[in-house]
Design an enzyme around this catalytic site. Structure first.
Site, short mmCIF file in Angstrom:
data_model
loop_
_atom_site.label_atom_id
_atom_site.label_comp_id
_atom_site.label_asym_id
_atom_site.label_seq_id
_atom_site.Cartn_x
_atom_site.Cartn_y
_atom_site.Cartn_z
CG HIS A 110 -30.24 -84.30 4.52
ND1 HIS A 110 -28.88 -84.17 4.43
CD2 HIS A 110 -30.57 -84.10 5.82
CE1 HIS A 110 -28.40 -83.88 5.63
NE2 HIS A 110 -29.40 -83.85 6.50
CD GLU A 128 -26.74 -84.75 8.29
OE1 GLU A 128 -27.89 -85.06 8.67
OE2 GLU A 128 -26.45 -83.59 7.96
CD GLU A 175 -32.20 -80.73 6.80
OE1 GLU A 175 -32.46 -81.75 7.46
OE2 GLU A 175 -31.51 -79.79 7.25
CG ASP A 184 -32.05 -84.26 9.59
OD1 ASP A 184 -32.40 -83.16 10.06
OD2 ASP A 184 -30.95 -84.42 9.01
CG HIS A 227 -33.60 -80.08 11.57
ND1 HIS A 227 -32.78 -80.01 10.46
CD2 HIS A 227 -34.21 -78.88 11.68
CE1 HIS A 227 -32.92 -78.80 9.91
NE2 HIS A 227 -33.77 -78.09 10.64
CG HIS A 281 -26.87 -80.37 5.12
ND1 HIS A 281 -28.22 -80.53 4.89
CD2 HIS A 281 -26.71 -80.62 6.43
CE1 HIS A 281 -28.84 -80.83 6.02
NE2 HIS A 281 -27.95 -80.90 6.97
#
Ligand SMILES: [Zn+2]
Length: 269
Positions: free
Chosen positions: A105, A135, A10, A8, A60, A116
């Site tokens: 993240h 996640e 972030e 990902d 992502h 998020h």
């Protein structure tokens, strides 16, 4: 030994803003380069730890962030979107000794950098069997369904803590410390890569159990507003719990795929 990496953006050191993470962001190309370097560090560590094969799934947004020509030549890349298992595409191939999450993240509602859960404009909270998960947890539970333990998480200090709370023995590499949701004290990219390389080597051999949730798995999904819940109300197997929350029960693979579908529908309103 085959290692699966879900990557990902972030949680990459230096990334703190939508200008980094959005496709049209002015700092997006820089972020893609930093992301590719951190993923390469994880690949190098995995190979040094004894992995014979590494498959990386770009996880992502467009899922076309990693720069193929700069990726470690011994790794294979799953790129592009949509794909049925999204951030975990390929985990069902079998024969992975472990999975590693790079650039992750914290979940929505937690004060980590760019926190998020799958969709920042849609999801307030996801609970699996009553436990709030981001996640890291959702994707680890899907890996667990296929018998694969997640042995490494990299990202800010918040996601590292989230992972450690959920998965005993997991190795973490905190490459930045969250100051606020949009700021962080970051390791230099070279130091971040050195940390990830060392921790990934350790993680290949780490004794970590797969995260297996009791079946059937009950998903409770709270949206940001009632219109999003209304967009999925009445679908087979989907129950309304309150004006912004729906639930679904199935095995972990069904639950994951239904969650993805619910988010896509809810994002359309
Ligand atoms: Zn994410």
């Amino acid at each position: 030994m085959r290692v699966f990496i879900s990557a990902d953006l972030e949680g990459i050191s230096g990334v703190v803003h939508a200008e980094h993470t959005r496709r049209d962001g002015r700092e997006h190309d820089l972020a893609r380069r930093l992301m590719t370097a951190e993923v390469n560090a994880a690949i190098e560590g995995a190979l040094a730890g004894g992995a014979g094969e590494v498959v990386v799934n770009d996880s992502h947004g467009t899922m076309r962030n990693l720069l193929p020509d700069l990726l470690h030549p011994k790794a294979q890349l799953i790129t592009g979107s949509p794909k049925p298992l999204s951030m975990m595409e390929g985990i069902d191939d079998g024969a992975y000794c472990c999975a590693m999450f790079v650039g992750y993240h914290a979940r929505m509602g937690q004060p980590g950098v760019l926190s998020h859960t799958y969709h920042g404009a849609v999801v307030r909270e996801v609970r699996l069997n009553g436990r709030a998960m981001g996640e890291t947890g959702i994707n680890a539970a899907l890996a667990g369904y296929f018998g694969v333990p997640v042995t490494l998480v990299t990202g800010d200090d918040r996601v590292c803590r989230e992972a450690a709370d959920l998965i005993p023995g997991i190795v973490t590499a905190p490459v930045k410390h969250a100051r606020t949701r949009f700021s962080a004290r970051c390791l230099h990219p070279q130091a971040a890569c050195a940390l990830i390389r060392a921790r990934a080597e350790e993680a290949v051999r780490a004794k970590v159990e797969p995260l297996v949730l009791a079946q059937p798995v009950t998903l409770e999904l709270s949206f940001l507003h009632s219109g999003q819940a209304e967009a999925v109300a009445g679908l087979p197997g989907v129950e309304m719990l309150d004006p912004v929350t729906v639930s679904f029960t199935g095995d972990m693979l069904q639950t994951f795929r239904v969650l993805r579908a619910l988010l896509t529908l809810a994002a359309s309103v």
